[in-house]
Design a protein around this motif. Sequence first.
Motif, PDB file in Angstrom:
ATOM      1  N   LEU A 168     -12.292  -0.634   9.414  1.00  0.00           N
ATOM      2  CA  LEU A 168     -11.187   0.294   9.663  1.00  0.00           C
ATOM      3  C   LEU A 168     -11.625   1.437  10.573  1.00  0.00           C
ATOM      4  CD1 LEU A 168      -9.558   0.766   6.118  1.00  0.00           C
ATOM      5  CD2 LEU A 168      -8.743  -0.681   7.979  1.00  0.00           C
ATOM      6  N   ARG A 169     -12.826   1.961  10.323  1.00  0.00           N
ATOM      7  CA  ARG A 169     -13.259   3.180  11.010  1.00  0.00           C
ATOM      8  C   ARG A 169     -13.847   2.924  12.391  1.00  0.00           C
ATOM      9  NH1 ARG A 169     -17.320   6.140   8.228  1.00  0.00           N
ATOM     10  NH2 ARG A 169     -17.877   4.304   6.998  1.00  0.00           N
ATOM     11  N   TYR A 170     -14.492   1.776  12.596  1.00  0.00           N
ATOM     12  CA  TYR A 170     -15.225   1.570  13.844  1.00  0.00           C
ATOM     13  C   TYR A 170     -14.804   0.337  14.648  1.00  0.00           C
ATOM     14  CZ  TYR A 170     -18.307   5.087  11.855  1.00  0.00           C
ATOM     15  OH  TYR A 170     -18.793   6.243  11.301  1.00  0.00           O
ATOM     16  N   TYR A 171     -14.009  -0.551  14.059  1.00  0.00           N
ATOM     17  CA  TYR A 171     -13.667  -1.800  14.746  1.00  0.00           C
ATOM     18  C   TYR A 171     -12.175  -1.931  15.029  1.00  0.00           C
ATOM     19  CZ  TYR A 171     -18.435  -3.464  13.974  1.00  0.00           C
ATOM     20  OH  TYR A 171     -19.803  -3.609  13.991  1.00  0.00           O
ATOM     21  N   HIS A 172     -11.418  -0.887  14.803  1.00  0.00           N
ATOM     22  CA  HIS A 172      -9.985  -0.838  15.147  1.00  0.00           C
ATOM     23  C   HIS A 172      -9.141  -1.850  14.389  1.00  0.00           C
ATOM     24  CE1 HIS A 172     -11.496   1.744  18.266  1.00  0.00           C
ATOM     25  NE2 HIS A 172     -12.157   0.763  18.850  1.00  0.00           N
ATOM     26  N   PHE A 173      -9.577  -2.260  13.217  1.00  0.00           N
ATOM     27  CA  PHE A 173      -8.742  -3.097  12.361  1.00  0.00           C
ATOM     28  C   PHE A 173      -7.782  -2.214  11.576  1.00  0.00           C
ATOM     29  CE2 PHE A 173     -12.092  -6.225  12.986  1.00  0.00           C
ATOM     30  CZ  PHE A 173     -11.417  -7.443  12.920  1.00  0.00           C
ATOM     31  N   THR A 174      -6.712  -2.813  11.093  1.00  0.00           N
ATOM     32  CA  THR A 174      -5.825  -2.139  10.143  1.00  0.00           C
ATOM     33  C   THR A 174      -5.911  -2.881   8.816  1.00  0.00           C
ATOM     34  OG1 THR A 174      -3.872  -3.490  10.658  1.00  0.00           O
ATOM     35  CG2 THR A 174      -4.253  -1.501  12.005  1.00  0.00           C
ATOM     36  N   ALA A 175      -5.498  -2.215   7.753  1.00  0.00           N
ATOM     37  CA  ALA A 175      -5.544  -2.830   6.431  1.00  0.00           C
ATOM     38  C   ALA A 175      -4.646  -4.064   6.366  1.00  0.00           C
ATOM     39  CB  ALA A 175      -5.133  -1.814   5.369  1.00  0.00           C
ATOM     40  N   ASP A 176      -3.463  -3.998   7.004  1.00  0.00           N
ATOM     41  CA  ASP A 176      -2.546  -5.136   6.976  1.00  0.00           C
ATOM     42  C   ASP A 176      -3.100  -6.336   7.731  1.00  0.00           C
ATOM     43  OD1 ASP A 176      -0.676  -3.876   5.409  1.00  0.00           O
ATOM     44  OD2 ASP A 176       0.462  -3.083   7.097  1.00  0.00           O
ATOM     45  N   GLU A 177      -3.904  -6.095   8.761  1.00  0.00           N
ATOM     46  CA  GLU A 177      -4.529  -7.205   9.476  1.00  0.00           C
ATOM     47  C   GLU A 177      -5.593  -7.880   8.615  1.00  0.00           C
ATOM     48  OE1 GLU A 177      -4.625  -6.336  14.200  1.00  0.00           O
ATOM     49  OE2 GLU A 177      -5.791  -4.960  12.964  1.00  0.00           O
ATOM     50  N   LEU A 178      -6.415  -7.077   7.972  1.00  0.00           N
ATOM     51  CA  LEU A 178      -7.500  -7.633   7.173  1.00  0.00           C
ATOM     52  C   LEU A 178      -6.983  -8.347   5.933  1.00  0.00           C
ATOM     53  CD1 LEU A 178     -10.031  -4.673   7.390  1.00  0.00           C
ATOM     54  CD2 LEU A 178     -10.340  -6.946   8.384  1.00  0.00           C
ATOM     55  N   LEU A 179      -5.939  -7.782   5.314  1.00  0.00           N
ATOM     56  CA  LEU A 179      -5.410  -8.351   4.076  1.00  0.00           C
ATOM     57  C   LEU A 179      -3.886  -8.332   4.107  1.00  0.00           C
ATOM     58  CD1 LEU A 179      -7.811  -6.680   1.493  1.00  0.00           C
ATOM     59  CD2 LEU A 179      -7.744  -9.105   2.085  1.00  0.00           C
ATOM     60  N   PRO A 180      -3.261  -9.388   4.626  1.00  0.00           N
ATOM     61  CA  PRO A 180      -1.793  -9.466   4.607  1.00  0.00           C
ATOM     62  C   PRO A 180      -1.293  -9.704   3.187  1.00  0.00           C
ATOM     63  CG  PRO A 180      -2.729 -11.512   5.422  1.00  0.00           C
ATOM     64  CD  PRO A 180      -3.882 -10.567   5.251  1.00  0.00           C
TER      65      PRO A 180
ATOM     66  N   ARG B 288      -6.062  -5.292  -1.158  1.00  0.00           N
ATOM     67  CA  ARG B 288      -5.095  -4.827  -0.159  1.00  0.00           C
ATOM     68  C   ARG B 288      -4.558  -3.452  -0.518  1.00  0.00           C
ATOM     69  NH1 ARG B 288      -0.842  -6.091   3.457  1.00  0.00           N
ATOM     70  NH2 ARG B 288       1.177  -5.250   2.785  1.00  0.00           N
ATOM     71  N   GLN B 289      -4.210  -3.242  -1.788  1.00  0.00           N
ATOM     72  CA  GLN B 289      -3.711  -1.937  -2.210  1.00  0.00           C
ATOM     73  C   GLN B 289      -4.761  -0.850  -2.005  1.00  0.00           C
ATOM     74  OE1 GLN B 289      -2.332  -3.683  -6.128  1.00  0.00           O
ATOM     75  NE2 GLN B 289      -0.782  -2.080  -5.901  1.00  0.00           N
ATOM     76  N   ILE B 290      -5.993  -1.152  -2.361  1.00  0.00           N
ATOM     77  CA  ILE B 290      -7.080  -0.172  -2.221  1.00  0.00           C
ATOM     78  C   ILE B 290      -7.326   0.134  -0.752  1.00  0.00           C
ATOM     79  CG2 ILE B 290      -9.550   0.210  -2.591  1.00  0.00           C
ATOM     80  CD1 ILE B 290      -9.292  -1.491  -5.138  1.00  0.00           C
ATOM     81  N   LEU B 291      -7.329  -0.897   0.082  1.00  0.00           N
ATOM     82  CA  LEU B 291      -7.624  -0.695   1.494  1.00  0.00           C
ATOM     83  C   LEU B 291      -6.488   0.046   2.204  1.00  0.00           C
ATOM     84  CD1 LEU B 291     -10.176  -1.469   3.009  1.00  0.00           C
ATOM     85  CD2 LEU B 291      -8.968  -3.439   3.950  1.00  0.00           C
ATOM     86  N   ARG B 292      -5.256  -0.238   1.831  1.00  0.00           N
ATOM     87  CA  ARG B 292      -4.127   0.494   2.430  1.00  0.00           C
ATOM     88  C   ARG B 292      -4.151   1.968   2.021  1.00  0.00           C
ATOM     89  NH1 ARG B 292       1.629  -2.094   2.111  1.00  0.00           N
ATOM     90  NH2 ARG B 292       1.883  -0.773   3.933  1.00  0.00           N
ATOM     91  N   LEU B 293      -4.543   2.247   0.788  1.00  0.00           N
ATOM     92  CA  LEU B 293      -4.697   3.636   0.360  1.00  0.00           C
ATOM     93  C   LEU B 293      -5.795   4.317   1.169  1.00  0.00           C
ATOM     94  CD1 LEU B 293      -4.254   6.056  -1.515  1.00  0.00           C
ATOM     95  CD2 LEU B 293      -5.824   4.958  -3.150  1.00  0.00           C
ATOM     96  N   THR B 294      -6.913   3.616   1.351  1.00  0.00           N
ATOM     97  CA  THR B 294      -8.019   4.158   2.147  1.00  0.00           C
ATOM     98  C   THR B 294      -7.562   4.512   3.553  1.00  0.00           C
ATOM     99  OG1 THR B 294      -9.694   2.926   0.901  1.00  0.00           O
ATOM    100  CG2 THR B 294     -10.275   3.612   3.133  1.00  0.00           C
ATOM    101  N   GLU B 295      -6.874   3.580   4.189  1.00  0.00           N
ATOM    102  CA  GLU B 295      -6.376   3.798   5.543  1.00  0.00           C
ATOM    103  C   GLU B 295      -5.435   4.995   5.591  1.00  0.00           C
ATOM    104  OE1 GLU B 295      -4.877   0.657   8.827  1.00  0.00           O
ATOM    105  OE2 GLU B 295      -3.556   0.838   7.089  1.00  0.00           O
TER     106      GLU B 295
ATOM    107  N   ASP C  10      -6.476 -10.304  -1.553  1.00  0.00           N
ATOM    108  CA  ASP C  10      -7.857 -10.073  -1.974  1.00  0.00           C
ATOM    109  C   ASP C  10      -8.828 -10.811  -1.060  1.00  0.00           C
ATOM    110  OD1 ASP C  10      -7.594  -8.493  -4.512  1.00  0.00           O
ATOM    111  OD2 ASP C  10      -6.403 -10.249  -5.082  1.00  0.00           O
ATOM    112  N   PHE C  11     -10.017 -10.222  -0.874  1.00  0.00           N
ATOM    113  CA  PHE C  11     -11.022 -10.845  -0.034  1.00  0.00           C
ATOM    114  C   PHE C  11     -11.623 -12.076  -0.709  1.00  0.00           C
ATOM    115  CE2 PHE C  11     -11.398  -6.436   1.715  1.00  0.00           C
ATOM    116  CZ  PHE C  11     -11.065  -6.753   3.019  1.00  0.00           C
ATOM    117  N   ASP C  12     -12.044 -13.009   0.113  1.00  0.00           N
ATOM    118  CA  ASP C  12     -12.877 -14.118  -0.355  1.00  0.00           C
ATOM    119  C   ASP C  12     -14.285 -13.540  -0.490  1.00  0.00           C
ATOM    120  OD1 ASP C  12     -14.556 -16.307  -0.618  1.00  0.00           O
ATOM    121  OD2 ASP C  12     -13.434 -17.554   0.779  1.00  0.00           O
ATOM    122  N   LEU C  13     -14.773 -13.402  -1.707  1.00  0.00           N
ATOM    123  CA  LEU C  13     -16.039 -12.705  -1.928  1.00  0.00           C
ATOM    124  C   LEU C  13     -17.231 -13.411  -1.292  1.00  0.00           C
ATOM    125  CD1 LEU C  13     -15.674 -11.497  -5.631  1.00  0.00           C
ATOM    126  CD2 LEU C  13     -15.187 -10.263  -3.512  1.00  0.00           C
ATOM    127  N   ALA C  14     -17.097 -14.688  -0.997  1.00  0.00           N
ATOM    128  CA  ALA C  14     -18.201 -15.413  -0.376  1.00  0.00           C
ATOM    129  C   ALA C  14     -18.345 -15.099   1.109  1.00  0.00           C
ATOM    130  CB  ALA C  14     -18.017 -16.917  -0.572  1.00  0.00           C
TER     131      ALA C  14
END
Length: 413
Positions: free
Chosen positions: A285-297, A232-239, A302-306
């Motif tokens: 983030l770039r092509y599907y209009h998601f935000t970092a907070d939506e993907l990882l509240p 989440r921290q990495i993705l919010r920085l990316t955004e 952290d993502f489920d790696l599976a």
Amino acid sequence: MELEEKLAILADAAKYDVSCASSGSKQRNTPGGTGNASYAGICHSWAADGRCISLLKILMTNSCIYDCEYCVNRRSHDTKRAMLTVEEIVRVTMQFYRRNYIEGLFLSSGIVRSPDYTTELLLCVAKTLRLRERFNGYIHMKAIPGTDERLLDELGRHVDRMSVNMELPSEPSLRLLAPQKTRKAILSPMKFIHDRLEEQSEERKQKRRPAPFVPAGQSTQLIVGASGESDRQILRLTEGLYRAVGLKRVYYSAYVPVMRGKNLPVIVQPPLLRENRLYQADWLLRYYHFTADELLPESAPDFDLALDPKAFWALQHRELFPVEVNRAPYELLLRVPGVGVASARRIAALRRYGWLSLDSLRRVGLVWKRARHFLTVRGKYYGWGDAEALRNDLVSVRGQKAMEEMSLFEGEV
């Protein structure tokens, strides 16, 4: 030291820099010149260790005044050092290009004496290639934090892309692992490049023709797993970087434990699957209009790696699905696992002429095996309602295999 030995050392030292972008420039050949960096002029492939085959990817030197704990080229590391002269880099680039070994140059460097001194050498390479050799191929160089803006401005007029590697996602991690670097110093050249590109855009709106300045934009690299930040921290920085400084790409590099340090994590293998999930999330983030907070509240940092990130999000929001494919807004279709940008556009276009059937839906290019769990077609549902069975069906083979391998390694340790 012979030139071949220098190249071997410096090409190997450059392989950990994955922000080796080679697209986006419109620069074409000129009469009497050499090379082409137009959109179709660069094709590249990637080796297993991250090397970009089509570009000459080297460091000018692997000597460095900095002592970043995670870096193989750090000052305190006992390694063989080498440095290429400006003329050696120019000669090798031109010879390799004429022999069709490469289609451009990716040049980075350790910091010699000071950021300004190192940038002056990089600038000399770029100017010699462009002005003396009339080289019009692709050039990507590093913008070194701490460099005078006048040098960055001049360098930007001779290269296609510049990148400023942030490397560590947070200020505390920089203080711990790279105490000679600061977040402010890293962001400063990024902002300068962004502001210059904005100025160019305004000039074009006024029908002026500004001098070229990094036409392929800027990029950066983040190391994944060397410090304790969550996805989440990495993705919010990316955004934030995409929004604030208009980066073209953020590249992620799984931490490779080639160095030992008291503050570095002890890991069995690089977190390559985590790196892959971040790349997939970056695409969302770039092509599907998601935000970092939506993907990882905050509740799931952290993502489920599976699971791929879109499937992970969809399983967390079962209340939104299934949606009727003939009525769902385009923005919601993009969030259905198995539906990509191209297939969502085809669905939106085809349903203007009538309701889609199951047969016509399968021909639009979506991955029906995944999408069926989140769609209805003319009111009929073809998926599984059971949550456990649904998750098992969405687990990627690669993800499951990687999780099993991680369990085996953990058992051995």
